[in-house]
Scaffold this active site. Sequence first.
Site, PDB file in Angstrom:
ATOM      1  N   LYS A  68       0.799  -1.223   0.000  1.00  0.00           N
ATOM      2  CA  LYS A  68       0.000   0.000   0.000  1.00  0.00           C
ATOM      3  C   LYS A  68       0.836   1.280   0.000  1.00  0.00           C
ATOM      4  O   LYS A  68       0.375   2.321  -0.477  1.00  0.00           O
ATOM      5  CB  LYS A  68      -0.965   0.005   1.185  1.00  0.00           C
ATOM      6  CG  LYS A  68      -2.069  -1.029   1.062  1.00  0.00           C
ATOM      7  CD  LYS A  68      -3.064  -0.908   2.197  1.00  0.00           C
ATOM      8  CE  LYS A  68      -4.180  -1.941   2.057  1.00  0.00           C
ATOM      9  NZ  LYS A  68      -5.230  -1.771   3.083  1.00  0.00           N
ATOM     10  N   ASP A 104      -9.884   2.832   1.798  1.00  0.00           N
ATOM     11  CA  ASP A 104      -9.899   2.246   3.136  1.00  0.00           C
ATOM     12  C   ASP A 104     -10.574   3.178   4.140  1.00  0.00           C
ATOM     13  O   ASP A 104     -11.310   2.722   5.021  1.00  0.00           O
ATOM     14  CB  ASP A 104      -8.477   1.946   3.616  1.00  0.00           C
ATOM     15  CG  ASP A 104      -7.949   0.608   3.109  1.00  0.00           C
ATOM     16  OD1 ASP A 104      -8.762  -0.253   2.737  1.00  0.00           O
ATOM     17  OD2 ASP A 104      -6.716   0.433   3.082  1.00  0.00           O
TER      18      ASP A 104
END
Length: 285
Positions: A68, A104
């Site tokens: 990420k 997210d």
Amino acid sequence: MTASYAEVIGDPIAQSKSPIVHGFWLERLGRAGRYERCHVVPAALEDYFAARRADPDWRGCNVTLPHKQAVLPLLDRVDPAAARIGAVNTVVHENGLLIGHNSDAPGFLEPLRPWLAERHLLRTARIFGTGGAARAIAHALWDEGFTLIVAARDETKARALADEFSTRDCHAASLAHFAAPLAFDWGDMVGRLDLVINATSLGMTGQPPLSLDFDHVPPGAIVYDAVYSPLETPLLAEARRRGHPVIDGLAMLIGQARSAFTRFFGIEPPTDPASDAALRTLLVA
């Protein structure tokens, strides 16, 4: 004509349930396309994007551990919210360009909306972890007016994340601190909203459980575990036994997948209660 496709990448990746989510929505909508898993080790990340960039049928990918943050320098553009968080979990292929986003944060907040709609005298969140998901969660909760306590096995990493926020309202600690008993009188809890969030891999299938002494969990606190394999982690099982409201990792998974699906396939996923119930049943089967 070949169908467009998207995928999820990570190392490991076999545990990812994202193909089930996106595949369910594609079928429900009668939409052509597919969504797959792709195992990409860190050393192959740059080659992966070089190959996919040249594929006109590739719509993009979701990004999971451990990529990420590593993916950032490989992108042509990063959405401002993702840049502020410092992590990307969705890469969209647009006219040969790779655009990074982070879903997210909104995905994490989605199941909390009923509580966030209320007014509170104090909002406090204890966040375990400092990876990409933890960063997104910290920024999302900071924007919602939470005082943050960030904990990690390496306290210097917790301090580095905490230092991105106000030193008055964000604190750092070691995970070991939360494993030890605590003698503390919580006093009057009226008007408070407390969260305890596991954003580490602890408790995931094949990993040891998160070691947490529930003396550190305020009465009535919501316990939220981003792990979804297994769905009922030891943390959630103990929280449920003690009467705490709990949120499992599928809630965040489905929430973050919604915006990614729209970016990949150009259509909103179904949100009706029957579809949501059928999807959750499929995911826990």
